[in-house]
Write a protein that holds these residues in place. Structure first.
Motif, mmCIF file in Angstrom:
data_model
loop_
_atom_site.group_PDB
_atom_site.id
_atom_site.type_symbol
_atom_site.label_atom_id
_atom_site.label_comp_id
_atom_site.label_asym_id
_atom_site.label_seq_id
_atom_site.Cartn_x
_atom_site.Cartn_y
_atom_site.Cartn_z
ATOM 1 N N ASN A 6 0.825 -1.206 0.000
ATOM 2 C CA ASN A 6 0.000 0.000 0.000
ATOM 3 C C ASN A 6 0.860 1.256 0.000
ATOM 4 O OD1 ASN A 6 -2.455 -1.314 -0.054
ATOM 5 N ND2 ASN A 6 -2.666 -1.357 2.163
ATOM 6 N N ALA A 7 1.917 1.243 0.783
ATOM 7 C CA ALA A 7 2.822 2.396 0.824
ATOM 8 C C ALA A 7 3.446 2.618 -0.546
ATOM 9 C CB ALA A 7 3.896 2.183 1.882
ATOM 10 N N LYS A 8 3.823 1.539 -1.215
ATOM 11 C CA LYS A 8 4.422 1.644 -2.549
ATOM 12 C C LYS A 8 3.420 2.219 -3.550
ATOM 13 C CE LYS A 8 7.958 0.266 -5.119
ATOM 14 N NZ LYS A 8 9.228 0.924 -5.065
ATOM 15 N N TYR A 9 2.163 1.761 -3.464
ATOM 16 C CA TYR A 9 1.118 2.259 -4.357
ATOM 17 C C TYR A 9 0.926 3.761 -4.177
ATOM 18 C CZ TYR A 9 -3.502 2.967 -6.362
ATOM 19 O OH TYR A 9 -4.554 3.434 -7.086
ATOM 20 N N TYR A 10 0.824 4.213 -2.936
ATOM 21 C CA TYR A 10 0.618 5.643 -2.695
ATOM 22 C C TYR A 10 1.849 6.457 -3.080
ATOM 23 C CZ TYR A 10 -3.796 4.448 -0.650
ATOM 24 O OH TYR A 10 -5.066 3.980 -0.486
ATOM 25 N N GLN A 11 3.017 5.843 -2.992
ATOM 26 C CA GLN A 11 4.230 6.501 -3.465
ATOM 27 C C GLN A 11 4.153 6.691 -4.977
ATOM 28 O OE1 GLN A 11 7.772 4.215 -2.806
ATOM 29 N NE2 GLN A 11 9.129 5.861 -3.447
ATOM 30 N N PHE A 12 3.689 5.675 -5.712
ATOM 31 C CA PHE A 12 3.497 5.798 -7.162
ATOM 32 C C PHE A 12 2.496 6.896 -7.488
ATOM 33 C CE2 PHE A 12 4.782 1.185 -7.917
ATOM 34 C CZ PHE A 12 5.988 1.530 -8.476
ATOM 35 N N VAL A 13 1.407 6.922 -6.732
ATOM 36 C CA VAL A 13 0.372 7.935 -6.955
ATOM 37 C C VAL A 13 0.967 9.326 -6.800
ATOM 38 C CG1 VAL A 13 -1.773 8.931 -6.060
ATOM 39 C CG2 VAL A 13 -1.561 6.459 -6.312
ATOM 40 N N GLU A 14 1.712 9.540 -5.742
ATOM 41 C CA GLU A 14 2.299 10.852 -5.485
ATOM 42 C C GLU A 14 3.336 11.220 -6.549
ATOM 43 O OE1 GLU A 14 2.798 14.509 -4.120
ATOM 44 O OE2 GLU A 14 1.217 13.120 -3.552
ATOM 45 N N GLN A 15 4.165 10.265 -6.955
ATOM 46 C CA GLN A 15 5.144 10.526 -8.011
ATOM 47 C C GLN A 15 4.441 10.881 -9.312
ATOM 48 O OE1 GLN A 15 7.420 6.933 -8.151
ATOM 49 N NE2 GLN A 15 8.777 7.537 -6.488
ATOM 50 N N ASN A 16 3.394 10.180 -9.612
ATOM 51 C CA ASN A 16 2.650 10.425 -10.838
ATOM 52 C C ASN A 16 1.987 11.802 -10.805
ATOM 53 O OD1 ASN A 16 2.180 9.009 -13.302
ATOM 54 N ND2 ASN A 16 0.010 9.089 -12.805
ATOM 55 N N ARG A 17 1.461 12.159 -9.651
ATOM 56 C CA ARG A 17 0.826 13.471 -9.504
ATOM 57 C C ARG A 17 1.847 14.588 -9.750
ATOM 58 N NH1 ARG A 17 -3.880 13.979 -6.692
ATOM 59 N NH2 ARG A 17 -3.364 12.009 -5.707
ATOM 60 N N ARG A 18 3.045 14.424 -9.194
ATOM 61 C CA ARG A 18 4.085 15.435 -9.393
ATOM 62 C C ARG A 18 4.571 15.464 -10.838
ATOM 63 N NH1 ARG A 18 8.212 13.609 -5.620
ATOM 64 N NH2 ARG A 18 6.719 12.360 -4.511
ATOM 65 N N ARG A 19 4.619 14.299 -11.469
ATOM 66 C CA ARG A 19 5.073 14.206 -12.851
ATOM 67 C C ARG A 19 4.037 14.768 -13.815
ATOM 68 N NH1 ARG A 19 5.540 8.771 -13.495
ATOM 69 N NH2 ARG A 19 3.609 8.711 -14.639
ATOM 70 N N GLY A 20 2.795 14.800 -13.373
ATOM 71 C CA GLY A 20 1.751 15.353 -14.224
ATOM 72 C C GLY A 20 1.077 14.299 -15.077
#
Length: 91
Positions: A6-20
């Protein structure tokens, strides 16, 4: 183990949000229409199946290129997207 996933998934979400991450559909003259899914597959955190269904409806009766670049997400949403794409492609 599940907490780590779950932590990894939310990390992906946050990275994706920053990447646009983004979702877009377009049709350039002389080319097949295209749908770009460059975000998390999740109706709350990224792109949901209904977004894809709406985009496919714009191009009814046409061959459509669908392009994915996603860190993952909801398997249920992904399967719903797959079903929508297959229904459109089978006529």
């Amino acid at each position: 183990m599940i907490h780590n996933m779950n932590a990894k998934y939310y990390q992906f979400v946050e990275q994706n949000r920053r990447r646009g991450g983004f979702f877009r559909s377009e049709h350039n003259e002389g080319e097949n229409p295209a749908i770009y899914i460059y975000d998390v597959i999740d109706p709350d955190w990224g792109i949901g199946a209904l977004d894809v269904v709406d985009a496919l409806a714009e191009f009814k009766g046409m061959d459509v290129d669908v392009r994915f670049n996603t860190p993952g997400g909801s398997i249920f949403e992904a399967r719903a997207m797959e079903t929508a794409i297959l229904c459109v492609s089978s006529g």
